[in-house]
Design a protein around this motif. Structure first.
Motif, PDB file in Angstrom:
ATOM      1  N   SER A  21       0.818  -1.204   0.000  1.00 15.85           N
ATOM      2  CA  SER A  21       0.000   0.000   0.000  1.00 15.85           C
ATOM      3  C   SER A  21       0.853   1.255   0.000  1.00 15.85           C
ATOM      4  N   LEU A  29      -6.867   0.669   8.686  1.00 17.50           N
ATOM      5  CA  LEU A  29      -7.629  -0.511   8.282  1.00 17.50           C
ATOM      6  C   LEU A  29      -7.649  -1.540   9.389  1.00 17.50           C
ATOM      7  N   LEU A  31      -7.869  -5.659  10.110  1.00 14.40           N
ATOM      8  CA  LEU A  31      -7.656  -6.978   9.512  1.00 14.40           C
ATOM      9  C   LEU A  31      -8.279  -8.030  10.418  1.00 14.40           C
ATOM     10  N   CYS A  85     -10.305   3.564  11.120  1.00 15.44           N
ATOM     11  CA  CYS A  85     -10.055   2.232  10.536  1.00 15.44           C
ATOM     12  C   CYS A  85     -11.298   1.717   9.816  1.00 15.44           C
ATOM     13  N   SER A  87     -12.663  -1.589   6.987  1.00 14.99           N
ATOM     14  CA  SER A  87     -12.330  -2.976   6.641  1.00 14.99           C
ATOM     15  C   SER A  87     -11.216  -2.987   5.606  1.00 14.99           C
ATOM     16  N   HIS A  88     -10.466  -4.091   5.571  1.00 16.26           N
ATOM     17  CA  HIS A  88      -9.366  -4.144   4.612  1.00 16.26           C
ATOM     18  C   HIS A  88      -9.883  -4.118   3.179  1.00 16.26           C
ATOM     19  N   TRP A  92      -8.557  -1.073   0.608  1.00 16.86           N
ATOM     20  CA  TRP A  92      -7.853  -1.254  -0.661  1.00 16.86           C
ATOM     21  C   TRP A  92      -8.710  -0.892  -1.871  1.00 16.86           C
ATOM     22  N   CYS A 110       1.705  -5.685   3.810  1.00 19.76           N
ATOM     23  CA  CYS A 110       1.002  -6.639   4.658  1.00 19.76           C
ATOM     24  C   CYS A 110       1.084  -8.012   4.000  1.00 19.76           C
TER      25      CYS A 110
END
Length: 300
Positions: A21, A29, A31, A85, A87-88, A92, A110
């Motif tokens: 990223s 984010l 995880l 934060c 969600s992943h 993305w 990550c």
């Protein structure tokens, strides 16, 4: 055979880079805890990583490496603030294209690992929920992170394979650091480093199907039988035969879950003279015959 290597091979540890990223503050984010083992490293800028309590966040600087063991969600952000934060998937999906040369850009990686079965579970249980490694300039971890950074900057044929192998290396280095520093490291890890006891452990791992006896193992260590039995139990908290049985049954459970071998094949691979002998030992330890245990645990 290296005992740690045997654990990793049998756990079928597999890694994959799932995100590089480049972003700008504010960002964050979450995880999910369903990821068994996450690795994070900052290549430029900084990040904060925490589990449930943001006041206990760890600040990551370039070259630092952090791991988070699954079970609980964890968060990574430019400041320890849960409110930023997402969600992943959302992070993305909506992260804009940012030039890595931007002076405010943060670049981080990550990665994720999957470890299979009870062998993998035993490795994960030996790790702390979060571990941060701050390598020195000439540390092996620093060197591998630097290689990853350079590989990501210049896409080339075979790049994914290179990154996968570098993550393999990072995993082994992280386990070493964790086990070397932790008072709760698996007892087999330190025992395997003993020049004499290590020979017996390696033999049992190399040939779990062999009909090992305490005198035979003692000869491998160049110790008398009583001395070997006493030193082994002191180091591992169980007798050599108890350790061997536990290891064989750990392998048997993973073979049963995989569903690829017959009970006769599993019995032979784990050192039992017949399926009946294997079934009797398995039932004594697990309360079910192996066939019924497999039916109940195939999806676990």
């Amino acid at each position: 055979m290296d005992v740690l290597q045997d654990y990793l091979v049998r756990a079928r540890a597999s890694g994959a880079v799932f995100a590089r990223s480049v972003t700008r503050p504010p960002w964050g984010l979450t995880l999910p805890g369903s990821i068994q083992l996450s690795l994070h490293t900052v290549l430029r800028g900084h990040a904060w990583l925490w589990l449930g309590d943001a006041t206990e966040a760890h600040r990551l600087l370039p070259g630092d490496l952090a791991i988070a063991v699954g079970g609980r969600d964890h968060h990574i952000a430019d400041e320890p603030n849960p409110a930023i934060c997402v969600s992943h998937e959302e992070f993305w999906a909506r992260t804009p294209d940012v030039d890595a040369a931007d002076p405010e850009a943060v670049v981080f990686l990550c990665g994720a690992y999957r470890l299979a079965g009870d062998v993998g579970r035993s490795l994960l249980e030996a790790l702390p929920p979060v571990l941060v490694i701050r390598p020195s300039a000439h540390d092996q971890v620093h060197d591998v992170v630097s290689l990853i950074s350079r590989e990501l900057q210049h896409s080339a044929p075979g790049s994914q394979t290179v990154l996968d192998r570098l993550l393999d290396v990072l995993l082994v280095l992280v386990l070493r650091v964790s086990f070397d520093q932790s008072s709760s490291a698996p007892r087999w890890y330190h025992a395997a480093e003993d020049p004499r006891l290590g020979r017996a452990l390696q033999a049992m791992h190399e040939k779990p199907d062999h009909s090992w006896t305490v005198p035979e193992l003692a000869r491998l260590t160049a110790m008398s039988r009583p001395s070997f039995a006493r030193n082994f139990e002191r180091a591992l908290g169980q007798t050599p035969m108890q350790y061997l049985t536990d290891w064989r049954l750990t392998l048997a459970r993973d073979y049963l879950r995989a569903g690829e071998l017959t009970l006769d094949q599993i019995a032979r691979r784990t050192g039992y003279t017949s399926p009946n002998a294997f079934a009797a030992t398995f039932r004594r330890h697990h309360g079910l015959p192996p066939g019924r245990w497999r039916e109940a645990n195939m999806a676990v």
